[in-house]
Structures are given as C-alpha cells and as structure tokens.
Design a protein around this motif. Structure first.
Motif, PDB file in Angstrom:
ATOM      1  N   PRO A  92       0.824  -1.219   0.000  1.00 59.23           N
ATOM      2  CA  PRO A  92       0.000   0.000   0.000  1.00 59.23           C
ATOM      3  C   PRO A  92       0.850   1.258   0.000  1.00 59.23           C
ATOM      4  N   VAL A  93       0.388   2.258  -0.743  1.00 59.16           N
ATOM      5  CA  VAL A  93       1.073   3.549  -0.798  1.00 59.16           C
ATOM      6  C   VAL A  93       0.844   4.279   0.523  1.00 59.16           C
ATOM      7  N   ASP A  94       1.938   4.731   1.135  1.00 60.53           N
ATOM      8  CA  ASP A  94       1.837   5.378   2.442  1.00 60.53           C
ATOM      9  C   ASP A  94       1.656   6.882   2.258  1.00 60.53           C
ATOM     10  N   LEU A  95       0.433   7.266   1.844  1.00 61.21           N
ATOM     11  CA  LEU A  95       0.114   8.669   1.620  1.00 61.21           C
ATOM     12  C   LEU A  95      -1.222   9.008   2.277  1.00 61.21           C
ATOM     13  N   GLU A  96      -1.301  10.193   2.792  1.00 64.74           N
ATOM     14  CA  GLU A  96      -2.569  10.675   3.331  1.00 64.74           C
ATOM     15  C   GLU A  96      -3.262  11.516   2.263  1.00 64.74           C
ATOM     16  N   PRO A  97      -4.528  11.281   1.991  1.00 63.40           N
ATOM     17  CA  PRO A  97      -5.242  12.111   1.014  1.00 63.40           C
ATOM     18  C   PRO A  97      -5.353  13.543   1.514  1.00 63.40           C
ATOM     19  N   PRO A  98      -5.419  14.507   0.620  1.00 64.62           N
ATOM     20  CA  PRO A  98      -5.511  15.919   1.035  1.00 64.62           C
ATOM     21  C   PRO A  98      -6.663  16.201   1.984  1.00 64.62           C
ATOM     22  N   SER A  99      -7.800  15.518   1.802  1.00 57.37           N
ATOM     23  CA  SER A  99      -8.938  15.679   2.706  1.00 57.37           C
ATOM     24  C   SER A  99      -9.927  14.563   2.431  1.00 57.37           C
ATOM     25  N   TYR A 100     -10.939  14.478   3.294  1.00 57.40           N
ATOM     26  CA  TYR A 100     -12.006  13.497   3.090  1.00 57.40           C
ATOM     27  C   TYR A 100     -12.749  13.792   1.791  1.00 57.40           C
ATOM     28  N   TYR A 101     -12.956  15.068   1.489  1.00 59.72           N
ATOM     29  CA  TYR A 101     -13.722  15.460   0.314  1.00 59.72           C
ATOM     30  C   TYR A 101     -12.940  15.215  -0.969  1.00 59.72           C
ATOM     31  N   TRP A 102     -11.627  15.164  -0.846  1.00 59.18           N
ATOM     32  CA  TRP A 102     -10.788  14.918  -2.019  1.00 59.18           C
ATOM     33  C   TRP A 102     -11.152  13.606  -2.679  1.00 59.18           C
ATOM     34  N   ALA A 103     -11.397  12.560  -1.895  1.00 58.57           N
ATOM     35  CA  ALA A 103     -11.675  11.241  -2.462  1.00 58.57           C
ATOM     36  C   ALA A 103     -12.919  11.274  -3.343  1.00 58.57           C
ATOM     37  N   TRP A 104     -13.968  11.974  -2.874  1.00 63.16           N
ATOM     38  CA  TRP A 104     -15.161  12.086  -3.717  1.00 63.16           C
ATOM     39  C   TRP A 104     -14.861  12.894  -4.975  1.00 63.16           C
ATOM     40  N   ASP A 105     -14.136  14.013  -4.821  1.00 66.23           N
ATOM     41  CA  ASP A 105     -13.847  14.857  -5.975  1.00 66.23           C
ATOM     42  C   ASP A 105     -13.084  14.091  -7.051  1.00 66.23           C
ATOM     43  N   VAL A 106     -12.155  13.230  -6.646  1.00 61.63           N
ATOM     44  CA  VAL A 106     -11.381  12.443  -7.615  1.00 61.63           C
ATOM     45  C   VAL A 106     -12.286  11.498  -8.395  1.00 61.63           C
ATOM     46  N   ILE A 107     -13.091  10.717  -7.689  1.00 57.95           N
ATOM     47  CA  ILE A 107     -13.966   9.750  -8.359  1.00 57.95           C
ATOM     48  C   ILE A 107     -15.008  10.481  -9.207  1.00 57.95           C
ATOM     49  N   ASP A 108     -15.543  11.571  -8.677  1.00 56.34           N
ATOM     50  CA  ASP A 108     -16.552  12.341  -9.403  1.00 56.34           C
ATOM     51  C   ASP A 108     -15.980  12.908 -10.698  1.00 56.34           C
ATOM     52  N   GLU A 109     -14.811  13.521 -10.629  1.00 57.50           N
ATOM     53  CA  GLU A 109     -14.202  14.124 -11.819  1.00 57.50           C
ATOM     54  C   GLU A 109     -13.769  13.052 -12.815  1.00 57.50           C
TER      55      GLU A 109
END
Length: 472
Positions: A92-109
């Motif tokens: 697994p990549v050891d990275l923290e996403p910029p925010s909780y909302y980022w994950a939705w924005d990525v999939i949505d876009e």
C-alpha cells in the motif's frame, strides 16, 4: 413521521443533532474548496511536476469544459498513471489524502470526464464533420474506454476491502479486522467507498439499472452514511438511485428517493455555496422534473415544500401529465430529456458508418416513451371505471373509441402494473409487493368487475363466485 397516500412513508429521518453535524461537514467542505491553490487548480494534471502530492491534488480538479481533445487524452493518461501507482505499487502507498472530500472529488471528476469524453466522441462519429478529430479518436479506441473506467472502480473496491468493512460495520464488528493492509489506509478506504457510488453512476449511465442498484447493497441510505458528509455525493447518490427506480417502474420508491434529498437540501441550502453548487442546482431541477413524471404514474401525497415547488415550476404541464392522453406525450418527452443522465454506449462508435450509431439518450427515451404510451389512457379509463361496479368491455371500448381487443390487452397490462415492489429496509432491489392503485378490477369474458382497492381481492372474488346469480 407522516405517511403519504398509498401507505408510502418518507425515508427515516434522523435527529437534529445528526443534521447539524452534516451542516458542519458542508461548511468544512466549502472551506476546503475555497482554500485550494489557484495556481494548482489552473494547471492540467499533465503539467504537474513529478510529485505525487501534486498529482493527488490535481486529480480532483475539473478539466476545463472547452479543453482541446489533446488535453482530454493527457488527462486520461495522467489518471491511468496515478491509479496505476496507487493500485500496483509494491504494498500500500503510504500517503494521506488531502482531505475526506478529495476522495469524492477524484472519483466524481474521473467519471465526469469519462462521461463527457464518451458523449463527445459519439457526437463526432454521428456528425462526421471533423475528420482530424475523428481520425484521432479512431486511432485511440481505448482512451476513456468503458472497461478501463470500470476496472479502476472495481479494483479500488477490491483493494480496499471496503465491502468487507461495510459488512463488518453492519454486524457491529471492527471493520479494521477485515480491512487488510490496504483497507486500513485512509487513501484506499475512501477511494474504495466512493468508487461504490461511482459504480452506481456508471452502470446507470450504461443503462443497467438493476446492476446500478445492486452495487449499493452494502451502503445504507441514511444521514449516517459516509457519502452524506459530502453534499455532491449525497445528491448524486439519491439522483441515480431514484432514476434507476423510475426506469424499473418502481415509481413509489423513486418518489421517496427524490423527495428525501430535495426536502433535506431545502433545509441546508444556505450551506451549498461550494465549487459544486452549479452541479447541485442542476440536479435539483432535474429531480423536480423526474418527480413530476413519477407522480403522473403513481399518484401520492407529496411533502408540501415539493408540491408547492412543482406547481410553481410546471403548473398546467403537471395537470396535463396527470390527465394523460396524446397531449401529455410531448411533455413527458421534454421532461425526460431535461432530467435524464447523459447516457453513454459501452462500446466506441463506428466512424466508418455514422448513421449506424444510435444516440444512447434517444434509445432510452424511446424505451421510456413506450411505457408512457402504455399508460397514456390510464387516467381516462380509471375515471370511467370508478362510475361502475361492473361494466361491459365493448361498452368501455366504445367510450374510448378503441378496439375491444386492444382495450383488453391494456387492462391486463395495467392490472399487472398496479402491483409494485416497495423498498423497506433490505437491499434496494428487494421489497414488498404492494397494490399501488386505489382501484381494483377483474375480468371474466367481456365483463369487468370493479372494486375499491381497500376492499381488496375478496370482493372481486365474491363477484366472480356469484356472477350468475347477480347478473343473469
């Protein structure tokens, strides 16, 4: 909690405390979006330095609507590179996403660009007027391909073990125990979760409405759900679930979904000034149009807020829809075009034979209008049947100026349509078979026996058992 006509109740409402918590989430989301770096937001993913954090941030940024075809290809390549890194690194990549909302924005876009590109490619193929772009698209049939997009979404779900985690939560168990090395990382968990909502959307865009609902088996539709923390995700989920129900002729369930989110959003409209406000406003208008359609098929009492808005938006159109008949057909068609998703084809178009390419929107519109025409005379027939307890089929056919055999077929189809599944607390595809009409009838020969639905089957059976004694 009030109950609507036909026994249809609104979705279970949660406490004011939970609603206030969601409002706080929406405020936080607005602050997150307002604080994005303008310089990063103005750059395409392909222009970013080879820095994974920059690529993560840029993945959530919308591509300019008027971006040239080359930029759309570059964006696809950048997404492929990013998801390949996340999914296929050693461990697994050891990275923290910029925010909780980022994950939705990525999939949505990601899905938005797939949808937009597919529609653009199909339009170029049908028009056949831009040979240079057509040749570029012809030479790259797999760019923004349906298989590639679905593969990313399913891979994120599988890698994150999100289905297993949601199942553990339902059983009041520790989801971390089944999450595995990847699922315990917030990057994978959040991307996997919103990929489920993404699959709902993609399968609906492809016209597989039952599979779209099936993907939601492990997500509960409540304000406690994780997707409810993001306004756009909240809205998108209910729009596609409701639309899928409508296309499966489960109009009562569709109305419940649209009504729930519209009423809820009306209470929190002061907190919707986010970057996705325009999209939410558009979906809001689309859902009002869809409710107008569904109410024409399934008469029920609506929330006062929605009823008032419908009367203001559609007025005479709504009355014509509910009266049925030929004059309602163009209104149904107009509202469907206005409110339906931008359907796409699962395969690339044929550039060599433009006329062979079927517009997916026109295809689904034709299917929908077949259903409308089947129900077109329902209000008129119902008004006649309510005047009698028994009626001759030929007499009714004369009133309607149709052939008796055509009327018989319509009555049989309509009788079957009065029974619908109604979702309760199981998976979205399941439900209880209920009567959704206030009128019931049975046919024997050329005689139609009518009763109020609340009296039910027993009275109709009594008519049939006592037929000779009553009518000879």
């Amino acid at each position: 909690m009030s109950t609507y006509a036909n026994g249809m109740a609104p979705l279970q409402d949660d406490s004011d405390i939970e609603e206030e918590a969601l409002v706080a989430d929406y405020k936080e989301q607005v602050q997150y979006e307002d604080g994005l770096d303008d310089e990063v937001a103005s750059m395409s993913m392909a222009q970013q330095p080879d820095d994974i954090q920059s690529r993560l941030a840029q993945a959530a940024q919308p591509l300019d609507f008027n971006a040239p075809l080359e930029a759309k290809f570059q964006s696809y390549d950048a997404y492929c590179s990013l998801f390949h890194f996340i999914l296929n690194s050693e461990g697994p990549v050891d990275l923290e996403p910029p925010s909780y909302y980022w994950a939705w924005d990525v999939i949505d876009e990601f899905i938005y660009q797939f949808n937009s590109f597919s529609s653009y490619r199909a339009r170029i193929a049908r028009q056949g007027q831009t040979p240079d772009e057509a040749q570029m698209l012809r030479e790259n049939p797999n760019t923004w391909g349906c298989y590639s997009v679905l593969n990313v979404l399913y891979s994120l779900i599988q890698k994150s073990q999100i289905i297993e985690q949601l199942g553990a939560q339902k059983r009041n168990e520790d989801p971390a125990a089944v999450a595995g090395d990847y699922g315990n990382k917030s990057l994978y968990k959040m991307l996997g979760y919103f990929s489920i909502i993404g699959l709902l959307r993609v399968h609906c865009l492809l016209g597989d409405f039952s599979l779209a609902l099936k993907t939601m088996d492990d997500i509960e539709l409540t304000k406690k759900a994780q997707f409810a923390r993001v306004m756009a995700a909240h809205f998108t989920t209910y729009y596609y679930v409701g639309f899928s129900y409508m296309m499966m002729r489960r109009y009562g369930d569709a109305i419940r979904m649209f009504s729930h989110i519209l009423v809820y959003v009306s209470r929190t409209k002061n907190f919707q000034k986010s970057a996705q406000y325009d999209s939410i406003t558009k979906k809001n208008e689309q859902m009002y149009a869809l409710i107008a359609i569904c109410v024409a098929f399934h008469h029920t009492r609506l929330d006062d807020t929605i009823h008032t808005a419908l009367r203001e938006k559609y007025g005479d159109q709504l009355l014509k829809l509910q009266r049925g008949g030929p004059e309602s057909l163009p209104i149904f068609e107009e509202l469907f075009r206005q409110a339906c998703p931008k359907f796409i084809s699962p395969v690339p178009p044929n550039f060599d034979d433009p006329e062979s390419n079927v517009d997916p929107i026109e295809h689904h519109l034709a299917i929908f209008m077949d259903e409308v025409k089947t129900n077109m005379w329902s209000p008129t027939v119902k008004s006649y049947l309510k005047l009698y307890t028994t009626m001759d089929l030929k007499k009714l056919a004369g009133f309607l100026d149709v052939k008796p055999d055509e009327l018989r077929s319509w009555l049989l189809v309509n009788k079957q349509r009065t029974k619908q599944l109604r979702w309760s607390d199981r998976t979205l595809l399941e439900g209880d078979l209920v009567n959704v009409s206030d009128l019931d009838y049975a046919m024997q020969g050329d005689l139609i026996h009518i009763s109020e639905a609340k009296v039910g089957r027993k009275l109709v059976d009594w008519y049939l058992r006592n037929l000779s004694r009553t009518y000879n």
